[in-house]
Structures are given as C-alpha cells and as structure tokens.
Design an enzyme around this catalytic site. Sequence first.
Site, short mmCIF file in Angstrom:
data_model
loop_
_atom_site.label_atom_id
_atom_site.label_comp_id
_atom_site.label_asym_id
_atom_site.label_seq_id
_atom_site.Cartn_x
_atom_site.Cartn_y
_atom_site.Cartn_z
N GLY A 1 0.82 -1.21 0.00
CA GLY A 1 0.00 0.00 0.00
C GLY A 1 0.85 1.26 0.00
N ALA A 2 2.03 1.18 -0.61
CA ALA A 2 2.92 2.33 -0.79
C ALA A 2 3.37 2.96 0.52
CB ALA A 2 2.23 3.40 -1.67
N SER B 1 4.54 -5.79 -2.73
CA SER B 1 4.72 -4.36 -2.97
C SER B 1 5.44 -3.71 -1.78
CB SER B 1 3.37 -3.71 -3.27
OG SER B 1 3.54 -2.45 -3.86
N ALA B 2 4.83 -2.69 -1.12
CA ALA B 2 5.50 -2.09 0.05
C ALA B 2 5.68 -3.12 1.16
CB ALA B 2 4.70 -0.89 0.56
N HIS C 1 0.04 -5.37 -11.32
CA HIS C 1 0.52 -5.26 -9.94
C HIS C 1 -0.57 -5.72 -8.98
CE1 HIS C 1 3.33 -3.77 -6.99
NE2 HIS C 1 2.43 -2.99 -6.42
N ASP D 1 3.99 -5.44 -13.67
CA ASP D 1 3.90 -4.72 -12.40
C ASP D 1 3.81 -3.20 -12.60
OD1 ASP D 1 3.71 -6.01 -9.93
OD2 ASP D 1 5.74 -6.79 -10.10
#
Length: 554
Positions: free
Chosen positions: A122-123, A209-210, A452, A337
Amino acid sequence: MFLVLLLGVCLSAASAAKLGVVQTEGGQLQGKNHRMSLLFRSVDVFKGVPFADVPGKWEKPTPHPGWSGILKADKYRDRCLQVTLLQTKTKGSEDCLYLNIFVPQGRKLSKNLPVMVYLFGGAFLLGASNDLAILGDSLYDGKEMADHGDVIVVSVNYRVGTLGFLSTGDARLPGNYGLWDQHAALSWVRRNIAAFGGNPDNITVFGQSAGAASASFQMLSPYSKGLFRRVITQCGVALSPWALQRNPMALTKKIARKVGCWRKDEDEMITCLKMSDPVGLTMGGKIDVLLILGKGTVMDLMELAPVVDGDFIPDDPSKLFHNAAEFDYMAGVNSMDGHIFAGVDVPSINMKNGNITVKDVSGLLVGLTKEKGTTAVDSALDVYSSHWGIAPEPEVLKKTVADIETDFLFLVPTQIALNLHANNTSGARTYSYLFNMKTRIPGFPRWVEAEHGEDLQYLFGKPFATPLVYFPRHRDLSKYMIAYWTNFARTGDPNEGNSRVPATWPALTKAHRPYLTINHKITKSSVSYDLRSNYVTYWTDTYSRLPSVSREEI
C-alpha cells in the site's frame, strides 16, 4: 434411525480438531473454528490479537500490558490511521497493533507447523492486514492457504503514512516506526506461536509491494538475526527506487507547512508536530497528485517510506546483504507490475485509439532518470527501442512504456537483490520467479499480462473460496502457487514439502540465474535463464555508472 444416529455420532467424533482457548503471554484467547470443504478439515481463526500496546506518536512499539479473562478474538480490529484510497479523508485508529492467525486442523491438533507471516502492501501510505474485502472475506484471509498448504498464516497490522514513516533523518525523529511494528509482531509470533501449534524456529516473512520491501528490510536489519528463517518478496524489495526516503527532512518540512507547524527553528517545528492532531498529520502525508501533472512520474508521489536510520537500517540496503546470508530467499515480480503506474504517467497506453509517439517514451524516461540528468535518456531509449524496427506499431510502443516502468520500479531492483543474496549466502538458497498470468481486470488492452497485485488472489486461494468467479485454470494456478510457497516455508526449497509441484524450480546461484515463469501451464519448459538480462545489465551497469546531477539541477 439408529444407524443414522450412530453415523452422526461417529462423524462428530471424527470431525476436525479445534484449539479452543489458547494461553498467550498477554492472556487467554478464543478464536473461531471454520470448517473447510474437505472432510475432517477446519481452520482455527484468531482475529484482532494484540501484539503491542497502543503506540506513542513516533515512538517504537512497547509490549502489550495483557488482559484478564478470555479475549474473544473473532473480529478484525481497526487498521492503523491512514488516508483513504481517494485521499479525501482518513480512517483507522492509533490503537491498531493487532495480528490475525489462521491455523489448519485435521483429525488431530496441529503441531510444529511452519509459520508464514504476511506484510501487506500500500505504498507505505495505506493498507491493513484485512484489506480489500472481495465477495465477503478479506483479500488476505489466510484460511485457504493455511488449509491447502498445511501452514499457519499470520497477517499483521503496522503503522503507515505520516505516523509510520515521518523522519527528520536524525535522532530527533528517526523514522521507520512501521518497520519496528513489523519487528514487534514477528517477535510476538516467535514467542507465542508454539501455543497455536506453530514451530517458532520455522517462520517465513512474506509480503507484496510495500509489504515486500518491508520483508526485504526485515531481512537486511541486524535486529532480525535468529528471528525467522526465510523471506519471500513479491513485487518489491528494499532496493526499489520508491522504497527509501533519500531526503526525509525536506518532506517533514513540507508536512509541517501543511499542518501549520513550519518554523525556522527545527526543534520548535518538531515540538509543534508532536503536539499536532494525528488526523491532520495523516492528511498532511497524502499524495499530491497535482504535483505530477505535466512534470514528474508516479514515483515522485511515493514520498513516505523507510529511511537509513543508522539503527534498524544501519546503511544503504545494498550494503546489508551480509545480514541476509542465513535466510532462504525467494523473490519475483509480475510481468506487468509497472503497467498501472505507466497508465498514470502515459494515459494513452490504455486507450483503444490512443496515440503514442517515441516522444512519449522518451518523456517517461526523462521523468524516471532525472537524477542522472539528460545523459541517461538517449542510452535508455537505445536499449528499449532495439526491437522496434523502422516504423513500430502503437501497441509495441505502449508495451514498451509498461516494460520500462516494470523494469525500473520492480524487476531490475528485484534481480539485483536476488544476485546480492546469492553472492552473500552461507548455505541459504535463492529462488527467482516471473508471474505472468494474463490480467483478469476488465477493460485493459489485450497485451496486458499480470498487473501489480494480481498474484495475491491466487496465493490466498480465492479461486477455491469463491469458485463461481473463477475458471478451472485459475484453481490450477492457485494450487501451484500455494504448493511452491508453502513448500518453501516448510523446507527452504519450493520443490520439497507436503505439496506436489508441476515442475522442478532450480535455485539461483552465482553462476546460474534460472527463474520459473508462473501461470496456469507450468511445465519443465517454464524454467528459463537470465530474466530480461539486457535490460538488467543496462540499469545495473551502464545507467548506474552515469554521474548523478545535484539536487538543485533536478
């Protein structure tokens, strides 16, 4: 009638075991037992288990004080305070350090199971351990993975956004609070998971991701020695260009301005920030979408992230792989991605009759490579246009844009991390993959492959949990992924464990760089070598050797 009664008694006596009340260091917990589709199989689910106390603002997590009586662990707890997806308001709470546990059961109580701890993506800005409810259960609901792979799955909350990652770049606000939360959760799991039937000496950290970059940071931190055994990173590593804040004080001053705390005296500014309303601070860290319209790229929006703090992350991540030498490591990316980010930077790539030119491609490269000035654009364009021919079709140019963003943000950093791991390992194994199942997202062009985040639905067994919205090929893929992932968690080798796999996946070494292409048709020919090596070589050798320009010039 007697026979029916007798059959009922026998079935009930032979039904799956269940844990009931579990004693943890904080007190007693009672979860909920869920029957699974196979006879004599169930999963004990414990939701909202506290692993630390309510954290102080920009302070490390502290142990939970415990509770009296039996805590009913049957509901997910609040996510950590964060902006909503549309960035218009906040949701969640400061009281958010909870985890969820999924324990598979057969006829006898499970014992000594491998444990897989999941970190959400979630960045570093938003997300939760029970994120994205799709048709009922959360995307990260661990029941199917636990049941099919016979492992304990744990999902973890951690602080995000301003409260999780604001930093002054020094001891005043060192940052990385979200990473410390993850570390506290992993430590809690190691101390308590035996009571749930887990093996505290066989813990795997995995994330996307994050969350994958977080798992990578956990692997590289000196604080993790002896805490877990294996790591899986999906679509992100600590070396990803979006995973590290390089100039944290500048961002802190920007947020201070937004909440009325900017002062010439930095200490006064920090005092003001510490006294500010958490909701206002959280909104102060939202993404400024207007910043990139006409200048810059999506990457410029990803500002809040971990920092080199001289403590949890003592040095640049590329210099910390000696700390990862004892962890088995598996990493990969999705073949597209970068597509969703490329669609923001160059919107015409997703329009049916969208016009795209060589100028659009070089414009994207200008935005991504600005730390090297204009020198990088021509050399990068040479590499990415080598297969175009004299008059490339628009579709070829569009796919090139997606490839550039995928390579730069995800694939190349992951390949560097895999190579650094293989070069530093002391007996631990290294595995590389490329996930390229065609997208299921409606409306995207036909050339779009794995977007992604699309790997997660298969890994968490959604084709089994909600069979009506999937086809048999999706269940095949889900079965394969769960088998490889849980075998790896069990033995450190994705080929060896309780689950049969469709093809042998060879390890990556200093001398050989095999990778497995993951989709619904895995065979021996799914193993290839030297993933996108021309492009990896360009970014790691040619590009990295170009001189950087000063910040004032950027």
